[in-house]
Design a protein around this motif. Structure first.
Motif, PDB file in Angstrom:
ATOM      1  N   SER A 184       9.667   8.750  45.600  1.00 18.93           N
ATOM      2  CA  SER A 184      10.719   9.414  45.051  1.00 18.93           C
ATOM      3  C   SER A 184      12.262   8.885  43.804  1.00 18.93           C
ATOM      4  O   SER A 184      12.230   9.843  43.409  1.00 18.93           O
ATOM      5  CB  SER A 184      11.735  10.013  46.422  1.00 18.93           C
ATOM      6  OG  SER A 184      13.086   8.337  46.913  1.00 18.93           O
ATOM      7  N   ASN A 185      11.589   7.348  44.351  1.00 20.71           N
ATOM      8  CA  ASN A 185      12.538   7.233  43.426  1.00 20.71           C
ATOM      9  C   ASN A 185      11.682   5.989  42.056  1.00 20.71           C
ATOM     10  O   ASN A 185      12.224   5.068  41.436  1.00 20.71           O
ATOM     11  CB  ASN A 185      14.012   5.872  43.838  1.00 20.71           C
ATOM     12  CG  ASN A 185      12.902   5.052  45.322  1.00 20.71           C
ATOM     13  OD1 ASN A 185      11.559   5.169  45.069  1.00 20.71           O
ATOM     14  ND2 ASN A 185      13.830   3.458  45.363  1.00 20.71           N
ATOM     15  N   VAL A 186      10.217   6.227  42.025  1.00 25.83           N
ATOM     16  CA  VAL A 186       9.324   5.449  41.250  1.00 25.83           C
ATOM     17  C   VAL A 186       8.847   6.182  40.356  1.00 25.83           C
ATOM     18  O   VAL A 186       7.885   7.206  40.981  1.00 25.83           O
ATOM     19  CB  VAL A 186       8.582   4.422  41.718  1.00 25.83           C
ATOM     20  CG1 VAL A 186       7.684   3.490  40.984  1.00 25.83           C
ATOM     21  CG2 VAL A 186       9.109   3.296  43.213  1.00 25.83           C
ATOM     22  N   ILE A 187       9.097   6.135  38.743  1.00 27.50           N
ATOM     23  CA  ILE A 187       8.387   6.771  37.835  1.00 27.50           C
ATOM     24  C   ILE A 187       7.068   6.888  38.118  1.00 27.50           C
ATOM     25  O   ILE A 187       6.157   6.543  38.289  1.00 27.50           O
ATOM     26  CB  ILE A 187       8.653   6.209  36.554  1.00 27.50           C
ATOM     27  CG1 ILE A 187       9.471   6.874  36.030  1.00 27.50           C
ATOM     28  CG2 ILE A 187       7.860   7.272  35.261  1.00 27.50           C
ATOM     29  CD1 ILE A 187      10.856   5.655  34.873  1.00 27.50           C
ATOM     30  N   PRO A 188       5.903   7.619  38.356  1.00 25.35           N
ATOM     31  CA  PRO A 188       4.782   8.268  38.590  1.00 25.35           C
ATOM     32  C   PRO A 188       4.133   7.626  37.285  1.00 25.35           C
ATOM     33  O   PRO A 188       4.143   7.630  36.227  1.00 25.35           O
ATOM     34  CB  PRO A 188       4.360   9.566  38.597  1.00 25.35           C
ATOM     35  CG  PRO A 188       6.011  10.263  39.008  1.00 25.35           C
ATOM     36  CD  PRO A 188       6.908   9.546  38.658  1.00 25.35           C
ATOM     37  N   GLY A 189       3.319   6.382  38.154  1.00 24.33           N
ATOM     38  CA  GLY A 189       2.018   6.690  36.946  1.00 24.33           C
ATOM     39  C   GLY A 189       0.889   6.173  36.388  1.00 24.33           C
ATOM     40  O   GLY A 189       0.544   6.270  35.439  1.00 24.33           O
ATOM     41  N   THR A 190       0.511   7.348  37.900  1.00 25.29           N
ATOM     42  CA  THR A 190      -0.788   8.282  37.284  1.00 25.29           C
ATOM     43  C   THR A 190      -0.400   9.079  37.910  1.00 25.29           C
ATOM     44  O   THR A 190      -0.129   8.941  39.042  1.00 25.29           O
ATOM     45  CB  THR A 190      -2.062   7.176  37.959  1.00 25.29           C
ATOM     46  OG1 THR A 190      -1.613   6.727  39.564  1.00 25.29           O
ATOM     47  CG2 THR A 190      -2.344   5.559  37.444  1.00 25.29           C
ATOM     48  N   ALA A 191      -1.296  10.275  37.878  1.00 22.38           N
ATOM     49  CA  ALA A 191      -1.187  11.453  38.757  1.00 22.38           C
ATOM     50  C   ALA A 191      -3.514  12.105  37.886  1.00 22.38           C
ATOM     51  O   ALA A 191      -3.391  11.783  37.407  1.00 22.38           O
ATOM     52  CB  ALA A 191      -0.683  12.232  37.334  1.00 22.38           C
ATOM     53  N   ARG A 192      -3.066  12.374  39.424  1.00 24.45           N
ATOM     54  CA  ARG A 192      -4.041  13.471  39.286  1.00 24.45           C
ATOM     55  C   ARG A 192      -4.756  14.093  40.155  1.00 24.45           C
ATOM     56  O   ARG A 192      -4.004  14.574  41.135  1.00 24.45           O
ATOM     57  CB  ARG A 192      -5.604  11.910  40.693  1.00 24.45           C
ATOM     58  CG  ARG A 192      -6.847  12.843  40.917  1.00 24.45           C
ATOM     59  CD  ARG A 192      -7.895  11.575  41.740  1.00 24.45           C
ATOM     60  NE  ARG A 192      -8.521  12.619  41.945  1.00 24.45           N
ATOM     61  CZ  ARG A 192      -9.636  13.283  43.266  1.00 24.45           C
ATOM     62  NH1 ARG A 192      -9.012  13.448  44.155  1.00 24.45           N
ATOM     63  NH2 ARG A 192      -9.731  13.313  43.510  1.00 24.45           N
ATOM     64  N   PRO A 197       3.058   5.874  42.463  1.00 27.87           N
ATOM     65  CA  PRO A 197       3.061   5.238  43.582  1.00 27.87           C
ATOM     66  C   PRO A 197       3.535   6.332  44.212  1.00 27.87           C
ATOM     67  O   PRO A 197       3.737   6.013  45.767  1.00 27.87           O
ATOM     68  CB  PRO A 197       3.945   4.056  43.788  1.00 27.87           C
ATOM     69  CG  PRO A 197       4.330   4.559  42.991  1.00 27.87           C
ATOM     70  CD  PRO A 197       4.061   5.112  41.717  1.00 27.87           C
ATOM     71  N   ASN A 198       4.141   7.736  44.247  1.00 28.13           N
ATOM     72  CA  ASN A 198       4.216   8.974  45.360  1.00 28.13           C
ATOM     73  C   ASN A 198       5.086   8.153  46.344  1.00 28.13           C
ATOM     74  O   ASN A 198       5.196   8.581  46.833  1.00 28.13           O
ATOM     75  CB  ASN A 198       3.405   9.091  46.126  1.00 28.13           C
ATOM     76  CG  ASN A 198       3.320  10.571  47.043  1.00 28.13           C
ATOM     77  OD1 ASN A 198       3.887  11.136  46.364  1.00 28.13           O
ATOM     78  ND2 ASN A 198       2.526  10.139  47.841  1.00 28.13           N
ATOM     79  N   ARG A 222      11.566   7.043  29.258  1.00 27.31           N
ATOM     80  CA  ARG A 222       9.990   6.817  30.839  1.00 27.31           C
ATOM     81  C   ARG A 222       8.547   7.597  29.977  1.00 27.31           C
ATOM     82  O   ARG A 222       8.068   8.922  28.856  1.00 27.31           O
ATOM     83  CB  ARG A 222      10.911   7.519  31.595  1.00 27.31           C
ATOM     84  CG  ARG A 222      11.962   7.360  32.343  1.00 27.31           C
ATOM     85  CD  ARG A 222      12.230   8.044  33.449  1.00 27.31           C
ATOM     86  NE  ARG A 222      13.181   7.689  34.275  1.00 27.31           N
ATOM     87  CZ  ARG A 222      13.531   7.464  35.042  1.00 27.31           C
ATOM     88  NH1 ARG A 222      13.514   8.226  36.306  1.00 27.31           N
ATOM     89  NH2 ARG A 222      14.711   6.827  35.436  1.00 27.31           N
ATOM     90  N   HIS A 223       7.851   7.241  30.814  1.00 30.33           N
ATOM     91  CA  HIS A 223       6.602   7.544  30.914  1.00 30.33           C
ATOM     92  C   HIS A 223       5.796   7.954  32.198  1.00 30.33           C
ATOM     93  O   HIS A 223       5.436   7.227  33.018  1.00 30.33           O
ATOM     94  CB  HIS A 223       5.401   6.256  29.863  1.00 30.33           C
ATOM     95  CG  HIS A 223       5.821   5.734  28.835  1.00 30.33           C
ATOM     96  ND1 HIS A 223       5.575   6.866  28.311  1.00 30.33           N
ATOM     97  CD2 HIS A 223       6.497   4.906  29.053  1.00 30.33           C
ATOM     98  CE1 HIS A 223       6.155   5.967  26.831  1.00 30.33           C
ATOM     99  NE2 HIS A 223       6.211   5.004  27.256  1.00 30.33           N
ATOM    100  N   ASP A 224       6.019   9.336  32.269  1.00 28.40           N
ATOM    101  CA  ASP A 224       6.076  10.585  33.287  1.00 28.40           C
ATOM    102  C   ASP A 224       5.036  10.726  33.859  1.00 28.40           C
ATOM    103  O   ASP A 224       4.805  11.908  32.958  1.00 28.40           O
ATOM    104  CB  ASP A 224       6.688  10.810  33.772  1.00 28.40           C
ATOM    105  CG  ASP A 224       7.341  11.826  34.942  1.00 28.40           C
ATOM    106  OD1 ASP A 224       6.054  11.685  35.673  1.00 28.40           O
ATOM    107  OD2 ASP A 224       8.059  11.540  36.116  1.00 28.40           O
TER     108      ASP A 224
END
Length: 190
Positions: free
Chosen positions: A52-60, A49-50, A9-11
């Motif tokens: 609960s069941n999707v690995i966050p692809g981006t964070a700011r 994408p915020n 995973r790339h979280d």
């Protein structure tokens, strides 16, 4: 078939979470060095994408840091940049950018005006404490062209610059009295 094993995973949120902790630790380290007021906090956290069941692809993250010492702030920003890159690498994500949204140099209040206000408070039987304020005030801009100082009054539960901010009318009146007394003393040349 639709899930990614943990080791692949790339979280982005993992790197962000680690950086939030690092911001606090770096701020504590810089505050402990001396040089006056230094604080930093992470006040905005966004993950996409915020779900609960999707690995966050981006964070700011939006980090607010405030200091009396410009060199201390610049060192903090340099270390924060390096730490955020290292944490992204460790979490196997890419830090796409690190930018300053706002950058204001610290402004010191005039020592003689501060003493005038301190003496006025004492004459009125009020306590006073010198404090640094990291908040943006008009005084920071006024201080660029003329001597400036501020009077702060107590806020309920120490909360200011928020909807819960409240000061009792007596405290507001006491602060105004200190300013009035200081103006009279200034006019007299005291």
């Amino acid at each position: 078939a639709g899930t990614t094993p943990m080791h692949r995973r790339h979280d982005a949120l993992v790197a962000a979470a680690r950086l939030i902790d690092r911001v606090r630790r770096l701020a504590q380290d810089h505050a402990a060095r001396g040089g006056g007021y230094f604080v930093a906090t992470t006040g905005v956290i966004e993950a996409r994408p915020n779900a609960s069941n999707v690995i966050p692809g981006t964070a700011r993250l939006v980090i607010d840091a405030r200091a009396e010492s410009r060199p201390l702030m610049l060192d903090f920003l340099e270390r924060l940049d390096a730490e955020s890159l290292a944490l992204a690498l460790e979490a196997r994500v890419t830090r796409t950018r690190c930018e300053r949204l706002s950058d204001t140099s610290p402004s010191a209040c005039d020592p003689s005006l501060r003493e005038l206000l301190r003496a006025s408070a004492a004459r009125l039987g009020l306590s006073s404490t010198d404090i640094a304020s990291g908040a943006g005030h008009d005084t920071a801009f006024l201080a660029q062209i003329a001597p400036a100082a501020m009077v702060f009054i107590p806020c309920k539960a120490g909360m200011s610059h928020c909807p819960e901010e409240w000061s009792e009318p007596e405290q507001v009146a006491a602060g105004a009295s200190v300013i009035f007394d200081a103006l009279l003393a200034f006019d007299r040349g005291n």
